[in-house]
Design a protein around this motif. Structure first.
Motif, short mmCIF file in Angstrom:
data_model
loop_
_atom_site.label_atom_id
_atom_site.label_comp_id
_atom_site.label_asym_id
_atom_site.label_seq_id
_atom_site.Cartn_x
_atom_site.Cartn_y
_atom_site.Cartn_z
N TRP A 213 -1.60 9.10 -8.07
CA TRP A 213 -1.13 10.30 -7.36
C TRP A 213 -0.66 11.28 -8.42
N PRO A 214 -1.25 12.48 -8.50
CA PRO A 214 -1.00 13.33 -9.66
C PRO A 214 0.29 14.12 -9.61
N GLU A 215 0.98 14.13 -8.47
CA GLU A 215 2.11 15.04 -8.35
C GLU A 215 3.44 14.35 -8.65
N ASN A 216 4.40 15.16 -9.13
CA ASN A 216 5.72 14.62 -9.43
C ASN A 216 6.61 14.64 -8.20
N ARG A 217 6.14 14.05 -7.15
CA ARG A 217 6.94 13.87 -5.94
C ARG A 217 6.37 12.65 -5.23
N THR A 218 7.15 12.10 -4.33
CA THR A 218 6.72 10.88 -3.66
C THR A 218 5.40 11.10 -2.94
N MET A 219 4.53 10.13 -3.08
CA MET A 219 3.21 10.22 -2.46
C MET A 219 3.37 10.25 -0.94
N VAL B 104 4.14 0.86 -7.78
CA VAL B 104 4.91 1.73 -6.88
C VAL B 104 6.25 2.10 -7.50
N MET B 105 6.89 3.08 -6.87
CA MET B 105 8.22 3.57 -7.28
C MET B 105 9.24 3.15 -6.23
N LEU B 106 10.53 3.30 -6.57
CA LEU B 106 11.56 2.89 -5.62
C LEU B 106 11.63 3.80 -4.40
N THR B 107 10.89 4.90 -4.44
CA THR B 107 10.85 5.81 -3.30
C THR B 107 9.71 5.48 -2.33
N ASP B 108 8.90 4.48 -2.66
CA ASP B 108 7.82 4.06 -1.75
C ASP B 108 8.31 2.86 -0.94
N ARG B 109 8.00 2.86 0.34
CA ARG B 109 8.41 1.72 1.19
C ARG B 109 7.26 0.71 1.25
N VAL B 110 7.55 -0.49 0.79
CA VAL B 110 6.53 -1.55 0.86
C VAL B 110 6.97 -2.51 1.96
N ASP B 111 6.35 -2.34 3.12
CA ASP B 111 6.74 -3.12 4.30
C ASP B 111 5.47 -3.63 4.98
N ASP B 112 5.62 -4.16 6.19
CA ASP B 112 4.45 -4.71 6.87
C ASP B 112 3.35 -3.67 7.05
N GLU B 113 3.76 -2.44 7.36
CA GLU B 113 2.75 -1.39 7.55
C GLU B 113 1.92 -1.18 6.28
N PHE B 114 2.62 -1.14 5.13
CA PHE B 114 1.96 -0.95 3.83
C PHE B 114 1.04 -2.15 3.55
N LEU B 115 1.56 -3.34 3.80
CA LEU B 115 0.80 -4.55 3.48
C LEU B 115 -0.37 -4.74 4.44
#
Ligand code: DGY
Length: 325
Positions: free
Chosen positions: A26-32, A49-60
């Motif tokens: 993702w090329p931008e300096n903000r959360t995807m 990933v970054m700490l601003t991304d939520r890795v949950d069931d939806e992501f998985l």
């Protein structure tokens, strides 16, 4: 060649280690944006990933092919570790490399808040400095006072080690006593209530979990000394922000310095930002050039190990390797 999604540009020196793979960053300096993240992760074998991304069931659920998730941070409260473990996905994170830098920041914040450095700067910039004034902006000493550290992991221990330079007594509270740290650094275990009552300065380094949500609430703040300084270098929701505003306004505690907030980012019109005895900075604990490169490199190393089917060296859910079957 594996397919990899990186949710934010990382240091090119770390990124080039991924050269053998097909990488989309993702090329931008903000959360995807979430929708795009879910789309992109759909055909990815690994995600950085970054700490601003939520890795949950939806992501998985979206990332059906994922064999590894690697986070460029030590804290993983944005990641549902159990959900990853259930699906056999190791989660990498970046301990150790940011410990000392984050401990340095805890001390920078503590000194700044206790000795009222931001207020001094505002005073000078506001053109108020006419002459030396013996009563101007009197703060609280650090030397020979008692420092209370909540959370005694790597960062807590590094904060404790630095206290020797200020001849401070150090007490701590954590889920369980840490005899090895006590032996090395001379710190003493206290209940949370005793720590809050005895400390001149309190530094939060604990992990954020459902159990530590708003650990510092009205009752906790009421136990602290009226001259006390509170520093949060861990995660924002460890502190109830309304309770903190009230305590700072009423003089229940002396000052606070927050590297992290609840919510994060804190809105510009939040009451905490209007209080002169509250210093807030934008989650900069590990933000030195060297440390951010080391974090990115470690995150890539974890990712590469997972993609190659090797054990992720810095794994936040090691039980993924001991599951039945
Ligand atoms: C972490 O790593 O968890 C920090 O909050 C960012 O450095």
């Amino acid at each position: 060649m594996a397919r990899v999604v990186v949710t934010r540009p990382i240091n090119p020196r770390a990124a080039e280690l991924l050269n053998r793979h097909e990488v989309w960053t993702w090329p931008e300096n903000r959360t995807m944006p979430r929708g795009l993240l879910l789309e992109r992760v759909a055909d990815a074998d690994g995600a950085l990933v970054m700490l601003t991304d939520r890795v949950d069931d939806e992501f998985l659920d979206a990332g059906k092919r994922l064999t590894v998730v690697s986070q460029m941070a030590v804290g993983v409260d944005n990641i549902d570790l159990d959900a990853c473990t259930r699906r056999g996905i190791p989660v990498g994170h970046t301990p150790d490399v940011l410990t000392e830098t984050t401990a340095d920041m805890a001390w920078a914040l503590l000194a700044a808040a206790a000795r009222r450095i931001p207020e001094g700067r505002d005073y000078v910039l506001g053109g108020h400095w006419r002459e030396w004034d013996p009563d101007l902006l009197l703060g609280s000493d650090l030397w020979e006072t008692t420092l209370g550290i909540i959370g005694m992991g790597r960062i807590g221990a590094a904060v404790a080690r630095r206290a020797a330079g200020f001849s401070m007594r150090v007490v701590y509270n954590s889920r369980s006593p840490k005899p090895e740290v006590e032996e090395k650094t001379g710190v003493a275990y206290k209940t949370l209530g005793d720590l809050l009552a005895e400390s001149d300065h309190v530094v939060l380094t604990a992990a954020y979990t459902p159990e530590t949500h708003h650990l510092i609430d009205h009752a906790a703040l009421a136990r602290m000394k009226p001259s006390a300084t509170l520093v949060n270098i861990a995660r924002g929701p460890l502190v109830d922000p309304e309770a903190l505003s009230r305590a700072l306004r009423s003089g229940e505690i002396g000052a606070a310095a927050l590297d992290v907030t609840d919510p994060e980012p804190i809105p510009a019109d939040h009451e905490l930002l209007s209080l002169t005895n509250c210093l807030v900075i934008p989650h900069l604990g590990s933000a030195s050039r060297g440390t951010r490169l080391a974090m990115a490199t470690r995150a890539v190393e974890n990712l590469l190990a997972g993609l190659a089917g090797r054990q992720v060296p810095w794994c936040a859910n090691p039980s993924v390797y001991s599951r039945d079957g």
